[in-house]
Design an enzyme around this catalytic site. Structure first.
Site, short mmCIF file in Angstrom:
data_model
loop_
_atom_site.label_atom_id
_atom_site.label_comp_id
_atom_site.label_asym_id
_atom_site.label_seq_id
_atom_site.Cartn_x
_atom_site.Cartn_y
_atom_site.Cartn_z
N HIS A 13 9.41 22.61 -29.86
CA HIS A 13 9.04 22.18 -31.23
C HIS A 13 8.51 23.39 -31.98
O HIS A 13 7.40 23.86 -31.73
CB HIS A 13 7.96 21.08 -31.17
CG HIS A 13 7.59 20.56 -32.53
ND1 HIS A 13 7.34 19.23 -32.76
CD2 HIS A 13 7.41 21.16 -33.72
CE1 HIS A 13 7.04 19.06 -34.03
NE2 HIS A 13 7.06 20.22 -34.63
N HIS A 15 8.48 25.62 -35.95
CA HIS A 15 8.82 25.83 -37.36
C HIS A 15 8.93 27.34 -37.59
O HIS A 15 7.98 28.06 -37.33
CB HIS A 15 7.73 25.29 -38.29
CG HIS A 15 7.48 23.83 -38.13
ND1 HIS A 15 8.05 22.88 -38.95
CD2 HIS A 15 6.73 23.14 -37.24
CE1 HIS A 15 7.65 21.67 -38.58
NE2 HIS A 15 6.85 21.80 -37.54
N LYS A 99 15.61 14.77 -36.04
CA LYS A 99 14.16 14.65 -36.23
C LYS A 99 13.82 13.48 -37.14
O LYS A 99 14.34 13.41 -38.26
CB LYS A 99 13.62 15.96 -36.82
CG LYS A 99 12.14 15.92 -37.20
CD LYS A 99 11.25 15.87 -35.98
CE LYS A 99 9.78 15.68 -36.36
NZ LYS A 99 8.96 16.83 -36.15
N HIS A 136 8.03 12.43 -35.10
CA HIS A 136 6.65 12.61 -35.55
C HIS A 136 6.03 11.22 -35.55
O HIS A 136 6.33 10.42 -36.44
CB HIS A 136 6.60 13.25 -36.95
CG HIS A 136 5.21 13.50 -37.43
ND1 HIS A 136 4.71 14.76 -37.64
CD2 HIS A 136 4.20 12.64 -37.72
CE1 HIS A 136 3.44 14.67 -38.04
NE2 HIS A 136 3.12 13.40 -38.10
N HIS A 174 4.16 16.39 -30.25
CA HIS A 174 2.75 16.77 -30.47
C HIS A 174 1.78 15.62 -30.24
O HIS A 174 1.11 15.15 -31.16
CB HIS A 174 2.53 17.42 -31.84
CG HIS A 174 3.26 16.81 -33.01
ND1 HIS A 174 3.21 15.47 -33.29
CD2 HIS A 174 4.04 17.36 -33.96
CE1 HIS A 174 3.93 15.24 -34.37
NE2 HIS A 174 4.46 16.36 -34.79
N ASP A 247 4.65 23.52 -31.90
CA ASP A 247 4.48 23.12 -33.30
C ASP A 247 3.86 24.25 -34.12
O ASP A 247 3.11 23.99 -35.07
CB ASP A 247 3.67 21.83 -33.44
CG ASP A 247 3.86 21.16 -34.81
OD1 ASP A 247 4.76 21.59 -35.56
OD2 ASP A 247 3.10 20.23 -35.11
#
Ligand code: DOR
Ligand code: ZN
Length: 350
Positions: A13, A15, A99, A136, A174, A247
């Site tokens: 995970h 970004h 996602k 999420h 997460h 994350d």
């Protein structure tokens, strides 16, 4: 144990953003991790296979020369994602997961899913094409207490979703609560979960007690100490459905240190060291390799990496800030020391 050699880990995970900042962030992950699941919450979001392929090319172009980092792409699920788009994603060979952001849950989630019922055909296609749904997991009604959003999602959304799609492979991302840990443990073998370093190392006092610390703010928000303890127990248990997902979510300094700061903690430069610290504190360093390097690949049905990386117990100063396009970015614990560092390969040579 003062050094530990692991199979090269993957980040399930991550970004890395886009545009000018991409090259400032992606090299940190590429120097350590073999692969990463790349989040699609760009502006606009990555909702098509074509957009995901183009984004992957921009990531590849931003990597340091010689890097063999493999970005595993995702599509951003909307209320209107057609089943054919899922089929195209599966056929692309570069998209591993879809996602699901509940609309309004977090950064750039406005185009997310307003009601999972709208996605029934897309979800069937995800299962049929053996892709993974990354979630999420927070409910988003504005009146729901922010500290309860994950726990409510489990019963109200995730349990029915798993029932209605009995072959769908799901990663609950997460984890932040004991409730989520218990839910995953009791769930089917097709349910996996990622855990971030910040949720293993901090609780909500680290965010709010003695002053508000914007660089400790992420979503889902840090929870209680008993939740952190449950996360540590899960990560260090050797249970194969809990695995590493940082994350790492970069935001420029001025977007964090402001009256209404963005959610996201930038850990990429020191994520592996943070996990080593968490496992070391728990007396479970020998369990780090499974969590960081084996279980995620196994869950996704991908081969484990073959290279290794060595961590050593030696103080490392975390930079107070780093370049981020025209701005700067503050990594977690910037300006402080951490007790572990990567010994080989030297991450700064990449
Ligand atoms: O803290 C977060 N930041 N949580 C998310 O879910 C998104 C992320 C981001 O993109 O900044
Ligand atoms: Zn994220």
């Amino acid at each position: 144990m003062d050094t530990i050699t692991l199979t090269r880990p993957d980040d399930w995970h991550l970004h890395v953003r886009d545009g000018a900042v991409l090259k400032d962030v992606v090299h940190w992950s590429a120097a350590r991790f073999g692969r990463a699941i790349i989040m699609p919450n760009l502006v606009p979001p990555v909702t098509t296979t074509q957009a995901a392929i183009a984004y992957r090319e921009r990531i590849m172009a931003a990597l340091p020369p010689g890097s063999d980092f493999d970005p595993l792409m995702t599509l951003y699920l909307t209320d209107n994602t057609p089943a054919e788009e899922i089929a195209r994603a599966a056929a692309s060979g570069v998209i591993q997961a879809i996602k699901l952001y509940p609309a309004g849950a977090t950064t750039n989630s406005d185009s997310g899913v307003t009601d999972i019922a709208h996605c029934a055909e897309a979800l069937e296609a995800i299962a049929a094409h053996d892709l993974t749904l990354c979630i999420h997991g927070e409910v988003t009604h504005p009146h729901t207490d922010i500290f309860d959003r994950e726990a409510l999602f489990l019963e109200q959304r995730l349990a029915p979703l798993l029932d209605q799609h009995p072959t769908l492979r799901v990663v609950l991302e997460h984890l932040t609560t004991k409730a989520a840990v218990d839910f995953v443990r009791e769930g089917p073998s097709r349910l996996g979960a990622t855990i971030t370093p910040q949720h293993l190392l901090m609780n909500r006092n680290d965010l709010l007690a003695g002053g508000i610390r914007p660089h400790h703010y992420c979503l889902p928000i840090l929870k209680r100490e008993r939740d952190r303890e449950a996360l540590i127990a899960a990560a260090t248990s050797g249970h194969p459905r809990f695995f590493l997902g940082t994350d790492s979510a970069p935001h420029a300094l001025e977007a964090k240190e402001t009256g209404c700061g963005c959610a996201g903690i930038f850990t990429a430069p020191i994520a592996l060291e943070l996990y080593a610290q968490a496992f070391d504190q728990a007396g479970a360093l020998e369990r780090l390799e499974g969590f960081a390097s084996h279980f995620g690949a196994d869950f996704y049905g991908l081969p484990r990496n073959t290279q290794t990386i060595t961590l050593e117990r030696a103080a490392q100063a975390i930079p107070a800030s780093l370049p981020y396009g025209d701005s700067t970015i503050v990594p977690l614990h910037g300006g402080h020391d951490i007790a572990w560092r990567v010994a080989t390969p030297n991450p700064h040579s990449a």
